[in-house]
Design an enzyme around this catalytic site. Structure first.
Site, mmCIF file in Angstrom:
data_model
loop_
_atom_site.group_PDB
_atom_site.id
_atom_site.type_symbol
_atom_site.label_atom_id
_atom_site.label_comp_id
_atom_site.label_asym_id
_atom_site.label_seq_id
_atom_site.Cartn_x
_atom_site.Cartn_y
_atom_site.Cartn_z
ATOM 1 N N HIS A 37 -1.595 -16.525 -74.465
ATOM 2 C CA HIS A 37 -2.984 -16.083 -74.145
ATOM 3 C C HIS A 37 -4.128 -16.801 -74.647
ATOM 4 O O HIS A 37 -4.978 -17.116 -74.045
ATOM 5 C CB HIS A 37 -2.904 -14.507 -74.855
ATOM 6 N N GLN A 61 1.179 -1.383 -62.516
ATOM 7 C CA GLN A 61 1.930 -2.555 -61.860
ATOM 8 C C GLN A 61 3.312 -2.318 -62.670
ATOM 9 O O GLN A 61 4.023 -3.407 -62.563
ATOM 10 C CB GLN A 61 1.283 -3.967 -62.632
ATOM 11 N N GLY A 145 -2.919 -17.357 -66.329
ATOM 12 C CA GLY A 145 -1.577 -18.304 -66.729
ATOM 13 C C GLY A 145 -0.812 -18.750 -65.363
ATOM 14 O O GLY A 145 -0.458 -17.988 -64.735
ATOM 15 N N GLN A 146 -0.545 -19.930 -65.387
ATOM 16 C CA GLN A 146 0.624 -20.355 -64.656
ATOM 17 C C GLN A 146 2.059 -19.865 -64.850
ATOM 18 O O GLN A 146 2.752 -20.009 -63.964
ATOM 19 C CB GLN A 146 0.748 -21.948 -64.522
ATOM 20 N N LEU A 182 6.507 -18.806 -73.667
ATOM 21 C CA LEU A 182 5.841 -17.751 -74.269
ATOM 22 C C LEU A 182 5.561 -16.463 -73.645
ATOM 23 O O LEU A 182 5.214 -16.457 -72.533
ATOM 24 C CB LEU A 182 4.545 -18.063 -75.053
ATOM 25 N N ARG A 185 7.214 -10.007 -74.001
ATOM 26 C CA ARG A 185 8.729 -9.586 -73.860
ATOM 27 C C ARG A 185 9.579 -10.299 -74.813
ATOM 28 O O ARG A 185 10.706 -9.887 -74.806
ATOM 29 C CB ARG A 185 8.984 -9.473 -72.324
HETATM 30 P P1 AMP Z 1 -0.020 -10.487 -69.770
HETATM 31 O O1 AMP Z 1 -0.563 -10.211 -71.379
HETATM 32 O O2 AMP Z 1 1.600 -10.803 -69.844
HETATM 33 O O3 AMP Z 1 -0.261 -9.766 -68.631
HETATM 34 O O4 AMP Z 1 -0.628 -12.139 -69.506
HETATM 35 C C1 AMP Z 1 -1.987 -12.028 -69.418
HETATM 36 C C2 AMP Z 1 -2.260 -13.590 -68.977
HETATM 37 O O5 AMP Z 1 -1.588 -14.510 -69.811
HETATM 38 C C3 AMP Z 1 -1.843 -13.760 -67.556
HETATM 39 O O6 AMP Z 1 -2.746 -14.542 -66.968
HETATM 40 C C4 AMP Z 1 -0.516 -14.546 -67.969
HETATM 41 O O7 AMP Z 1 -0.163 -15.512 -66.955
HETATM 42 C C5 AMP Z 1 -0.992 -15.410 -69.104
HETATM 43 N N1 AMP Z 1 0.256 -15.772 -69.819
HETATM 44 C C6 AMP Z 1 1.044 -15.155 -70.504
HETATM 45 N N2 AMP Z 1 2.396 -15.888 -70.781
HETATM 46 C C7 AMP Z 1 1.720 -17.354 -70.807
HETATM 47 C C8 AMP Z 1 2.222 -18.408 -71.142
HETATM 48 N N3 AMP Z 1 3.421 -18.511 -71.909
HETATM 49 N N4 AMP Z 1 1.328 -19.558 -70.782
HETATM 50 C C9 AMP Z 1 0.278 -19.477 -70.293
HETATM 51 N N5 AMP Z 1 -0.090 -18.418 -69.936
HETATM 52 C C10 AMP Z 1 0.424 -17.156 -70.128
#
Ligand code: AMP
Length: 271
Positions: A37, A61, A145-146, A182, A185
């Site tokens: 993040h 979601q 993020g990808q 990363l 979860r």
């Molecule tokens: P989340 O909190 O899981 O909804 O993720 C929020 C944003 O962080 C999303 O755009 C994810 O793709 C990105 N993200 C989560 N984990 C990673 C990671 N390991 N590397 C890059 N971006 C990430």
């Protein structure tokens, strides 16, 4: 850094900022922040005047049997991390939707395979929340993020189809030192589960290293490497259309979603 909870107040503030010529950057998250993040925040920080980060665990979601109720939270730690990378506004809505919310944003096609198959309705929840967040935050740029590769493609498509005035930027997938992607979860994993979770990355690497152009052969190698309890998918797709490939003769990406115990993990790698 200031914290704002009310969507209406934030929208008012952001409209003012935009009108005064500031370039607004935005990183939406569900919190329990890690270096993945933070890398997106740094990327956005370098390209905007005012950086907004949202933390909202979006019920839309999550499927009925998913981990909405136990999704990890750390509001104080998250706020400190945001401040450390220069976030200007932390948006922490208690809820984002009005009681009489009736609109669903749905992207067809790109959402039907991969995570769309194993998590029906998931992407409608994602596009609906992101469209609403874009309406509230009014960003010029937004960074995703990808790690969530399909999500990034779906959001880019939504922005294009709806002509939303937001530039969507993809940030690289960030891994832990042992290679595990990363993820918030990862907190669910004990030492043994984490050891097996590393097989996702190893499977993708085995697929990348395999010399054959034949996708079935590569996937068989990948499957043999996985130490998961259940595999939702392991696929090689075109990086833009996300259509499964039979043969690799151009750009390709391998994606995996698999369960280690009660934890569903995803990962992907450019081939
Ligand atoms: P989340 O909190 O899981 O909804 O993720 C929020 C944003 O962080 C999303 O755009 C994810 O793709 C990105 N993200 C989560 N984990 C990673 C990671 N390991 N590397 C890059 N971006 C990430």
């Amino acid at each position: 850094m200031r914290t704002i909870q009310s969507p209406a107040s934030l929208q008012r503030e952001m409209l003012h900022l935009r009108a005064s010529g500031q370039r607004v950057g935005f990183v939406p998250t569900m919190g329990f922040l890690h270096d993945g993040h933070l890398s997106l925040m740094r990327l956005a920080r370098a390209q905007c005047d005012h950086l907004v980060v949202s933390i909202f665990v979006n019920p839309l979601q999550f499927g009925p049997n998913e981990d909405l109720d136990r999704y990890p939270r750390d509001p104080e730690g998250d706020a400190a991390k945001c401040a450390s990378v220069g976030v200007d506004t932390l948006f922490l809505p208690e809820t984002l939707y009005d009681d009489d919310h009736r609109t669903t944003v749905s992207v067809a096609g790109l959402t039907s395979g991969l995570c769309g198959t194993s998590r029906p309705g998931h992407f409608d929840g994602v596009t609906t929340v992101v469209a609403r967040l874009f309406g509230v935050v009014q960003p010029h740029i937004a960074v995703f993020g990808q790690k969530d590769y399909q999500q990034l493609a779906v959001i880019k498509r939504m922005v294009r189809d709806l002509a939303l005035p937001v530039e969507v930027i993809g940030g690289p997938l960030i891994r832990d030192t042992d290679g595990l992607a990363l993820s918030s979860r990862n907190k669910y994993l004990d030492a043994e589960a984490r050891r097996r979770a590393l097989s996702l990355r190893r499977a993708l690497q085995a697929i990348k290293d395999h010399p054959s152009a034949d996708v079935a052969e590569r996937l068989a190698t990948g499957r043999a490497t996985l130490e998961a309890d259940r595999v939702d998918y392991l696929d090689i797709v075109h990086p833009d259309t996300l259509k499964p490939l039979d043969e690799i003769d151009g750009p390709a990406r391998a994606l995996v979603a698999a369960w280690i115990g009660n934890t569903r993990l995803i990962d992907n790698l450019e081939l």
